[in-house]
Design an enzyme around this catalytic site. Structure first.
Site, PDB file in Angstrom:
ATOM      1  N   THR A   1      67.489  39.116  32.277  1.00 48.78           N
ATOM      2  CA  THR A   1      68.445  38.171  32.898  1.00 48.78           C
ATOM      3  C   THR A   1      69.680  38.907  33.392  1.00 48.78           C
ATOM      4  O   THR A   1      70.233  39.730  32.714  1.00 48.78           O
ATOM      5  CB  THR A   1      68.928  37.157  31.843  1.00 48.78           C
ATOM      6  OG1 THR A   1      67.818  36.482  31.321  1.00 48.78           O
ATOM      7  CG2 THR A   1      69.898  36.166  32.469  1.00 48.78           C
ATOM      8  N   ARG A  29      58.693  26.077  29.542  1.00 45.21           N
ATOM      9  CA  ARG A  29      59.931  26.355  28.809  1.00 45.21           C
ATOM     10  C   ARG A  29      61.022  26.819  29.764  1.00 45.21           C
ATOM     11  O   ARG A  29      60.788  27.660  30.617  1.00 45.21           O
ATOM     12  CB  ARG A  29      59.650  27.427  27.748  1.00 45.21           C
ATOM     13  CG  ARG A  29      60.855  27.885  26.942  1.00 45.21           C
ATOM     14  CD  ARG A  29      61.526  29.058  27.548  1.00 45.21           C
ATOM     15  NE  ARG A  29      62.593  29.609  26.705  1.00 45.21           N
ATOM     16  CZ  ARG A  29      63.418  30.567  27.102  1.00 45.21           C
ATOM     17  NH1 ARG A  29      63.308  31.052  28.333  1.00 45.21           N
ATOM     18  NH2 ARG A  29      64.359  31.026  26.320  1.00 45.21           N
ATOM     19  N   VAL A  30      62.227  26.305  29.590  1.00 42.03           N
ATOM     20  CA  VAL A  30      63.410  26.756  30.339  1.00 42.03           C
ATOM     21  C   VAL A  30      64.464  27.150  29.313  1.00 42.03           C
ATOM     22  O   VAL A  30      64.692  26.426  28.339  1.00 42.03           O
ATOM     23  CB  VAL A  30      63.939  25.619  31.246  1.00 42.03           C
ATOM     24  CG1 VAL A  30      65.274  26.007  31.879  1.00 42.03           C
ATOM     25  CG2 VAL A  30      62.921  25.305  32.334  1.00 42.03           C
ATOM     26  N   GLY A  31      65.128  28.270  29.517  1.00 37.49           N
ATOM     27  CA  GLY A  31      66.150  28.731  28.571  1.00 37.49           C
ATOM     28  C   GLY A  31      67.537  28.329  29.032  1.00 37.49           C
ATOM     29  O   GLY A  31      67.724  27.376  29.774  1.00 37.49           O
ATOM     30  N   ASP A  32      68.546  29.085  28.610  1.00 38.71           N
ATOM     31  CA  ASP A  32      69.944  28.736  28.910  1.00 38.71           C
ATOM     32  C   ASP A  32      70.344  29.039  30.344  1.00 38.71           C
ATOM     33  O   ASP A  32      71.261  28.416  30.892  1.00 38.71           O
ATOM     34  CB  ASP A  32      70.867  29.496  27.950  1.00 38.71           C
ATOM     35  CG  ASP A  32      70.851  30.993  28.231  1.00 38.71           C
ATOM     36  OD1 ASP A  32      69.745  31.574  28.228  1.00 38.71           O
ATOM     37  OD2 ASP A  32      71.917  31.558  28.514  1.00 38.71           O
ATOM     38  N   THR A  52      73.724  36.118  28.020  1.00 39.51           N
ATOM     39  CA  THR A  52      72.366  36.668  28.087  1.00 39.51           C
ATOM     40  C   THR A  52      71.854  36.818  26.673  1.00 39.51           C
ATOM     41  O   THR A  52      72.644  36.939  25.732  1.00 39.51           O
ATOM     42  CB  THR A  52      72.347  38.035  28.815  1.00 39.51           C
ATOM     43  OG1 THR A  52      70.998  38.489  28.942  1.00 39.51           O
ATOM     44  CG2 THR A  52      73.172  39.080  28.092  1.00 39.51           C
ATOM     45  N   GLY A  53      70.512  36.761  26.516  1.00 36.85           N
ATOM     46  CA  GLY A  53      69.944  36.916  25.178  1.00 36.85           C
ATOM     47  C   GLY A  53      68.863  35.894  24.918  1.00 36.85           C
ATOM     48  O   GLY A  53      68.126  35.521  25.833  1.00 36.85           O
ATOM     49  N   GLY A  55      67.627  32.752  24.963  1.00 31.70           N
ATOM     50  CA  GLY A  55      68.061  31.558  25.676  1.00 31.70           C
ATOM     51  C   GLY A  55      67.812  30.261  24.947  1.00 31.70           C
ATOM     52  O   GLY A  55      68.517  29.273  25.184  1.00 31.70           O
TER      53      GLY A  55
END
Lengths: 141, 182
Positions: A1, A29-32, A52-53, A55
């Site tokens: 990211t 799936r969707v992260g941050d 970042t990381g 999510g």
């Protein structure tokens, strides 16, 4: 990211992210990253931040919104980033994550959560005091 | 403000920083700079965590997420679980500029992107395909499942919650009495 924060010389702020997420995620799936206030946040009246990381964890704490609000309340960018990391640490001490922060006058900072294999975080800076993109590093807390 | 303008980005993605800076120098807005910087990483597949050919999901597909935010008017464009379109940040910018929405997701976001002129193309590469087949060969380890059967720390799916009867058994009692209803 990649998470990016830009502050124009006239003070306009913008932030953004782009990612292909985490490996072997469950389909859908969707992260941050694409969530405003989580992956990134910008407000000309306070500053901008990006995260970042992991999510799935970051998304639950809206780190970039929180960092901007700390800066709105007068915190220096580094402290704003550190306070966000500390908030998450209380619940998920072993999460993988880092935040970059910049206020409206162009001060900036970063913070990350210390793990055995993640002891410092590297980020890029370019401003009018530098004559090329510069790699900077912070020790994780 | 003596040090403005400022470009700051996560990880040592130097080309992205440079592209954003050059966009500012050539008169672009902060928004233009974020878009051009992130787009560099999408093209260059920065450390495999941005753009096509990375992070295949359980089915082997690469899907993309991107966000762009204008801090002057608090406008946002974002895409989540974007499939088969490479320039995710470019699509996010179109969401910001051409819709009143904030976030479009999945296959519908792909249809929106095509309507904006983006090309529908496979985001897999031999690298992502190898990543996925190796993962399958390692019994799908690691994965993001928990509290399911079979044991996700040892087996691939499909998974289901423990204790649930086989799904094709009816989840209610069939009486045949068509008048026994409330």
């Amino acid at each position: 990211t990649i998470g990016m924060v830009v502050i124009h010389k006239l003070g306009q702020t913008a932030a953004g992210t782009s990612t292909n997420g985490i490996k072997f995620k469950i389909h859908g799936r969707v992260g941050d990253s694409p969530v405003p206030g989580a992956g990134a946040y910008a407000d000309d009246t306070a500053g901008a931040a990006a995260a970042t990381g992991d999510g799935d964890i970051l998304l639950r704490f809206l780190p970039s919104y929180q960092a901007v609000e700390y800066m709105r309340n007068g915190e220096e960018p580094t402290v704003a980033c550190q306070k966000v990391i500390s908030r998450i640490q209380k619940y998920y001490p072993n999460f993988f994550g880092a935040v970059i922060c910049a206020n409206v006058i162009g001060s900036y900072g970063a913070a990350c959560n210390r793990l055995p294999k993640f002891t410092h975080f590297t980020f890029m800076v370019y401003n009018s005091l530098k004559n090329h993109p510069t790699v900077e590093k912070v020790d994780c807390i | 403000s003596s040090s403005l303008p400022l470009v700051l980005n996560t990880w040592p993605f130097k080309n992205a920083t440079l592209a954003a800076w050059q966009t500012l120098l050539s008169g672009g807005s902060a928004l233009d700079a974020v878009e051009s910087g992130c787009a560099v990483c999408e093209r260059e597949q920065c450390d495999g965590s941005v753009g096509f050919g990375g992070s295949p999901d359980e089915l082997g597909e690469t899907t993309l997420d991107a966000l762009i935010m204008d801090g002057t008017v608090m406008n946002v464009g974002a895409v989540g679980d974007l499939r088969r379109i490479k320039n995710a940040i470019g699509v996010a910018r179109k969401v910001l500029e051409h819709t009143t929405h904030t976030l479009l997701v999945g296959e519908s976001a792909t249809i929106f992107a095509e309507s904006m002129g983006f090309i529908n193309e496979d985001l897999s590469t031999s690298a992502s395909e190898a990543l996925h087949s190796n993962w399958l060969a390692r019994k799908c380890q690691p994965n993001h499942w928990r509290n399911v059967v079979p044991d996700p720390s040892k087996h691939c799916g499909p998974y289901k919650p423990p204790g649930i009867s086989v799904l094709n058994e009816p989840t209610h009692k069939v009486t045949g009495d068509l008048h026994g209803h409330d």
